[in-house]
Motif scaffolding. Sequence first.
Motif, short mmCIF file in Angstrom:
data_model
loop_
_atom_site.label_atom_id
_atom_site.label_comp_id
_atom_site.label_asym_id
_atom_site.label_seq_id
_atom_site.Cartn_x
_atom_site.Cartn_y
_atom_site.Cartn_z
N TRP A 59 -8.17 -55.08 -11.52
CA TRP A 59 -9.06 -53.32 -11.38
C TRP A 59 -9.64 -52.89 -9.84
O TRP A 59 -9.51 -52.00 -10.30
CB TRP A 59 -10.26 -53.24 -12.79
CG TRP A 59 -9.87 -53.58 -14.36
CD1 TRP A 59 -10.68 -54.72 -14.33
CD2 TRP A 59 -9.16 -52.97 -14.03
NE1 TRP A 59 -9.82 -54.66 -15.76
CE2 TRP A 59 -9.83 -53.17 -16.22
CE3 TRP A 59 -8.80 -51.84 -14.66
CZ2 TRP A 59 -8.84 -52.57 -17.05
CZ3 TRP A 59 -8.34 -51.01 -15.38
CH2 TRP A 59 -7.84 -50.97 -16.55
N LEU A 62 -6.52 -51.50 -8.41
CA LEU A 62 -5.35 -50.72 -9.25
C LEU A 62 -6.44 -49.23 -9.01
O LEU A 62 -5.67 -47.66 -8.28
CB LEU A 62 -6.05 -50.53 -10.53
CG LEU A 62 -5.39 -49.42 -11.68
CD1 LEU A 62 -3.50 -49.50 -11.54
CD2 LEU A 62 -5.08 -49.86 -12.79
N LEU A 102 -4.94 -43.65 -18.42
CA LEU A 102 -4.43 -45.33 -18.03
C LEU A 102 -5.40 -46.61 -18.38
O LEU A 102 -5.12 -47.32 -18.61
CB LEU A 102 -3.58 -45.06 -16.16
CG LEU A 102 -3.01 -46.44 -16.17
CD1 LEU A 102 -2.18 -46.70 -17.71
CD2 LEU A 102 -2.14 -45.96 -14.88
N ILE A 103 -6.36 -45.62 -17.25
CA ILE A 103 -7.75 -47.00 -17.37
C ILE A 103 -7.70 -47.53 -18.76
O ILE A 103 -7.98 -48.53 -19.39
CB ILE A 103 -8.51 -47.24 -16.43
CG1 ILE A 103 -7.62 -46.79 -15.21
CG2 ILE A 103 -9.84 -47.90 -16.54
CD1 ILE A 103 -8.76 -46.89 -14.34
N LEU A 106 -5.89 -49.32 -21.00
CA LEU A 106 -4.87 -50.69 -20.07
C LEU A 106 -6.14 -51.55 -20.72
O LEU A 106 -6.05 -52.78 -21.26
CB LEU A 106 -5.16 -50.44 -19.33
CG LEU A 106 -3.56 -50.02 -18.66
CD1 LEU A 106 -4.16 -50.32 -16.43
CD2 LEU A 106 -2.35 -51.61 -18.61
N LYS A 128 1.85 -44.63 -20.80
CA LYS A 128 2.11 -45.77 -19.31
C LYS A 128 2.64 -44.83 -18.99
O LYS A 128 2.63 -44.28 -17.12
CB LYS A 128 1.42 -46.90 -19.83
CG LYS A 128 0.70 -47.47 -20.29
CD LYS A 128 0.37 -48.66 -20.10
CE LYS A 128 2.34 -49.27 -20.52
NZ LYS A 128 1.25 -51.08 -20.54
N LEU A 132 2.45 -42.28 -14.77
CA LEU A 132 3.10 -42.78 -13.70
C LEU A 132 3.59 -42.22 -13.05
O LEU A 132 3.63 -42.57 -11.80
CB LEU A 132 3.10 -44.57 -13.54
CG LEU A 132 1.55 -45.23 -14.00
CD1 LEU A 132 1.81 -46.77 -14.76
CD2 LEU A 132 0.33 -45.80 -13.74
N ALA A 171 -0.19 -51.77 -13.39
CA ALA A 171 -0.42 -51.17 -14.79
C ALA A 171 0.36 -52.52 -16.07
O ALA A 171 -0.29 -52.77 -17.05
CB ALA A 171 -0.46 -50.04 -15.37
N GLU A 172 1.39 -52.70 -15.07
CA GLU A 172 2.90 -53.18 -16.51
C GLU A 172 2.21 -55.46 -16.90
O GLU A 172 2.15 -55.81 -17.56
CB GLU A 172 3.68 -53.99 -16.16
CG GLU A 172 4.44 -52.28 -16.29
CD GLU A 172 4.90 -51.92 -17.83
OE1 GLU A 172 5.10 -52.75 -18.55
OE2 GLU A 172 4.56 -50.95 -18.21
#
Length: 279
Positions: A59, A62, A102-103, A106, A128, A132, A171-172
């Motif tokens: 995190w 990221l 996105l966060i 996730l 997602k 990105l 993210a993946e």
Amino acid sequence: MSGKDKPKSAPDVPGATKAVRKLGDELAEARQLHRLLVDPLLNTVRAERLRVSVTRSLWFFLACGLGFTTAGVQAFLADGYTTADPQWWAAWLVEPAFAGILITLLRWEAEMLARRLEVTAAVVRKLKRLLLFSTLVMNVIPTVRPPDGHSFNLGNLFVHIVIPLIVFFLAEVMPVVQEMCTRAKDTATVPAAPDVDLDQQTDEPPADIVRPAVAPVVPSVKLPPTVMTQVRTTLDSVRSEGRTPNVADIAKVVALPDNLARQLLADLTPVNGHTVPNI
């Protein structure tokens, strides 16, 4: 008590040299450490601590990557505007909005995986990737067509391509980390075999223990109810396809040693049309 009847102290025992006593202490310590290290609860706590530590690190990095891409997106959207224009200030909000979506996505996906619920909806992956990909494009264009007064810089272009890609792969990877740590915790809950005190072993087994003629009986495998339900569902699905389940089918749900996986498969194999009760 006469000197003849006194028990011998450790130094008086034949062969009990300093080296022997030292090795004996180390052996006793090793047995206690082993008993603690193979405790399922300890292994579960360690797996959870590892998950939390790795997740926090991911995190943090990221967030660093998204902070960098925020400046690139602002430069793309605010091109031609000045600080006197509301558009220049509003451009700072676009990337944080993308990053926030996105966060949030996730976090939800990680929580579902932590509960052994796989997210298979295609729309989740598409959202997602759209977020990105948009970030990547808005970071690259200002470096390919730099504003007036700035020249093209190959290193700047490289960085603005690589960092959004790293953010994408982070993210993946994060859901994969959650899933593998959850599987590690599930594996850690499998009870270990009891320790055997070699000093107390004798040639004859205790009266209350019946040893099989060929191999020891492997005890039934204990798993969390949610994991056991997934194993049963997987085996039922395999049978509905017309084939016989095997150890590899169990490995798709939970990582177990081969002997435990075979025992679990045997426990869940119908006998005269019936399976064993819930474990």
